[in-house]
Scaffold this motif. Sequence first.
Motif, short mmCIF file in Angstrom:
data_model
loop_
_atom_site.label_atom_id
_atom_site.label_comp_id
_atom_site.label_asym_id
_atom_site.label_seq_id
_atom_site.Cartn_x
_atom_site.Cartn_y
_atom_site.Cartn_z
N LEU A 103 0.84 -1.19 0.00
CA LEU A 103 0.00 0.00 0.00
C LEU A 103 0.88 1.25 0.00
N THR A 104 0.52 2.21 -0.82
CA THR A 104 1.23 3.49 -0.83
C THR A 104 0.37 4.54 -0.15
N TYR A 105 1.00 5.64 0.22
CA TYR A 105 0.28 6.74 0.85
C TYR A 105 -0.82 7.24 -0.10
N GLU A 106 -0.48 7.41 -1.36
CA GLU A 106 -1.44 7.94 -2.33
C GLU A 106 -2.65 7.03 -2.49
N ALA A 107 -2.39 5.72 -2.55
CA ALA A 107 -3.49 4.76 -2.69
C ALA A 107 -4.38 4.78 -1.45
N ALA A 108 -3.75 4.84 -0.27
CA ALA A 108 -4.52 4.87 0.97
C ALA A 108 -5.35 6.14 1.05
N TYR A 109 -4.75 7.27 0.69
CA TYR A 109 -5.45 8.55 0.73
C TYR A 109 -6.63 8.54 -0.24
N ASN A 110 -6.41 8.02 -1.44
CA ASN A 110 -7.50 7.96 -2.43
C ASN A 110 -8.63 7.06 -1.96
N GLU A 111 -8.28 5.94 -1.35
CA GLU A 111 -9.32 5.05 -0.82
C GLU A 111 -10.10 5.72 0.30
N LEU A 112 -9.38 6.47 1.15
CA LEU A 112 -10.06 7.22 2.21
C LEU A 112 -11.04 8.23 1.64
N GLN A 113 -10.62 8.91 0.59
CA GLN A 113 -11.52 9.89 -0.05
C GLN A 113 -12.78 9.21 -0.59
N LEU A 114 -12.61 8.05 -1.20
CA LEU A 114 -13.77 7.32 -1.73
C LEU A 114 -14.71 6.90 -0.62
N ILE A 115 -14.15 6.40 0.47
CA ILE A 115 -14.98 5.98 1.60
C ILE A 115 -15.74 7.18 2.17
N ALA A 116 -15.04 8.30 2.33
CA ALA A 116 -15.68 9.51 2.85
C ALA A 116 -16.82 9.97 1.94
N GLU A 117 -16.58 9.95 0.63
CA GLU A 117 -17.63 10.35 -0.32
C GLU A 117 -18.83 9.42 -0.24
N GLU A 118 -18.57 8.13 -0.16
CA GLU A 118 -19.67 7.16 -0.07
C GLU A 118 -20.50 7.40 1.18
N ILE A 119 -19.84 7.65 2.29
CA ILE A 119 -20.55 7.89 3.55
C ILE A 119 -21.31 9.21 3.50
N GLU A 120 -20.66 10.26 2.97
CA GLU A 120 -21.32 11.57 2.88
C GLU A 120 -22.55 11.54 2.00
N HIS A 121 -22.48 10.77 0.92
CA HIS A 121 -23.61 10.70 -0.01
C HIS A 121 -24.56 9.56 0.30
N GLU A 122 -24.36 8.96 1.49
CA GLU A 122 -25.21 7.86 1.95
C GLU A 122 -25.28 6.73 0.93
N ALA A 123 -24.15 6.48 0.25
CA ALA A 123 -24.09 5.40 -0.73
C ALA A 123 -23.68 4.08 -0.07
N VAL A 124 -23.48 4.10 1.23
CA VAL A 124 -23.07 2.91 1.96
C VAL A 124 -24.27 2.39 2.75
N SER A 125 -24.57 1.13 2.57
CA SER A 125 -25.68 0.55 3.32
C SER A 125 -25.27 0.38 4.77
N VAL A 126 -26.24 0.33 5.62
CA VAL A 126 -26.00 0.16 7.05
C VAL A 126 -25.24 -1.14 7.31
N ASP A 127 -25.48 -2.13 6.47
CA ASP A 127 -24.83 -3.43 6.64
C ASP A 127 -23.32 -3.38 6.46
N VAL A 128 -22.82 -2.46 5.65
CA VAL A 128 -21.38 -2.38 5.40
C VAL A 128 -20.74 -1.13 6.00
N LEU A 129 -21.52 -0.31 6.66
CA LEU A 129 -21.00 0.93 7.22
C LEU A 129 -19.87 0.68 8.22
N ALA A 130 -20.07 -0.25 9.14
CA ALA A 130 -19.04 -0.54 10.15
C ALA A 130 -17.77 -1.03 9.48
#
Length: 71
Positions: free
Chosen positions: A5-32
Amino acid sequence: MSQELTYEAAYNELQLIAEEIEHEAVSVDVLAEKVKRAAVLIEFCQQKLRATETEVNNIIKQMENNKGTEK
């Protein structure tokens, strides 16, 4: 993950997770699961930043020491 894992890849994945959570694109089942992954990625990024800061500070000290001995 099979590749390192690289810093850039980790940061990009974090951004995607944050966007999914902000836009409520994550189901409650996978939120945790997403939050746990984000915590791992945040820790990884913090460690990388600390290691880089230490390395840069060491290089600067080395340069300053070399500068002082050149006189």
